[in-house]
Scaffold this motif. Sequence first.
Motif, PDB file in Angstrom:
ATOM      1  N   UNK A 168       0.828  -1.210   0.000  1.00 18.29           N
ATOM      2  CA  UNK A 168       0.000   0.000   0.000  1.00 18.29           C
ATOM      3  C   UNK A 168       0.858   1.254   0.000  1.00 18.29           C
ATOM      4  N   UNK A 169       1.950   1.241   0.768  1.00 23.38           N
ATOM      5  CA  UNK A 169       2.860   2.399   0.797  1.00 23.38           C
ATOM      6  C   UNK A 169       3.512   2.610  -0.554  1.00 23.38           C
ATOM      7  N   UNK A 226       3.366   5.834  -3.012  1.00 25.83           N
ATOM      8  CA  UNK A 226       4.563   6.515  -3.520  1.00 25.83           C
ATOM      9  C   UNK A 226       4.544   6.559  -5.040  1.00 25.83           C
ATOM     10  N   UNK A 227       4.151   5.453  -5.661  1.00 29.47           N
ATOM     11  CA  UNK A 227       4.109   5.411  -7.130  1.00 29.47           C
ATOM     12  C   UNK A 227       3.111   6.423  -7.684  1.00 29.47           C
ATOM     13  N   UNK A 269       4.020   9.606 -10.067  1.00 36.01           N
ATOM     14  CA  UNK A 269       3.330   9.839 -11.331  1.00 36.01           C
ATOM     15  C   UNK A 269       2.791  11.263 -11.392  1.00 36.01           C
ATOM     16  N   UNK A 270       2.253  11.734 -10.283  1.00 30.71           N
ATOM     17  CA  UNK A 270       1.739  13.105 -10.249  1.00 30.71           C
ATOM     18  C   UNK A 270       2.868  14.113 -10.422  1.00 30.71           C
ATOM     19  N   UNK A 271       4.009  13.884  -9.748  1.00 33.83           N
ATOM     20  CA  UNK A 271       5.150  14.794  -9.876  1.00 33.83           C
ATOM     21  C   UNK A 271       5.665  14.787 -11.315  1.00 33.83           C
TER      22      UNK A 271
END
Length: 143
Positions: free
Chosen positions: A66-67, A71-72, A76-78
């Motif tokens: 889940x962590x 993070x992924x 992806x957003x960054x």
Amino acid sequence: MSGGEVAGILVAVFWAILVSFLAVALARLAQTLRATTKLVADVTDQAVPLLADASAAVRSAQTQIDRVDSIASDVQEVTSNASALSTTVASTFGGPLVKVAAFGYGVRRALGGRKEDVPGKASRRTVIVGRTVSRRSARGKRD
């Protein structure tokens, strides 16, 4: 002793041997069953803590997954934000920067042509297959 008595004794001895053999077989079977029962009890005693540890490990792995998923998604957003920023910067400053660079290059070329006429400055030389030729004469031969 008569024949009937001898036959009776032989039958009694045969039954005694048969009962003794069955008694020994049943005694060994009882020992085997006791050992099997003890083995199953020991395996059960050891398996319960192992199953509890395995369950805890699976829960921990699920938490870590889940962590990593979180993070992924953040990465992806960054990445999408950086791509958008890069596109914005390129469209905003790209054209003007190319024009400034071209202007600067033109100015340098214009000023560089005048500096070659100044006496005292050595002309550049080019090596062509073992012999040295000045650039001006090499240019003149090409034209």
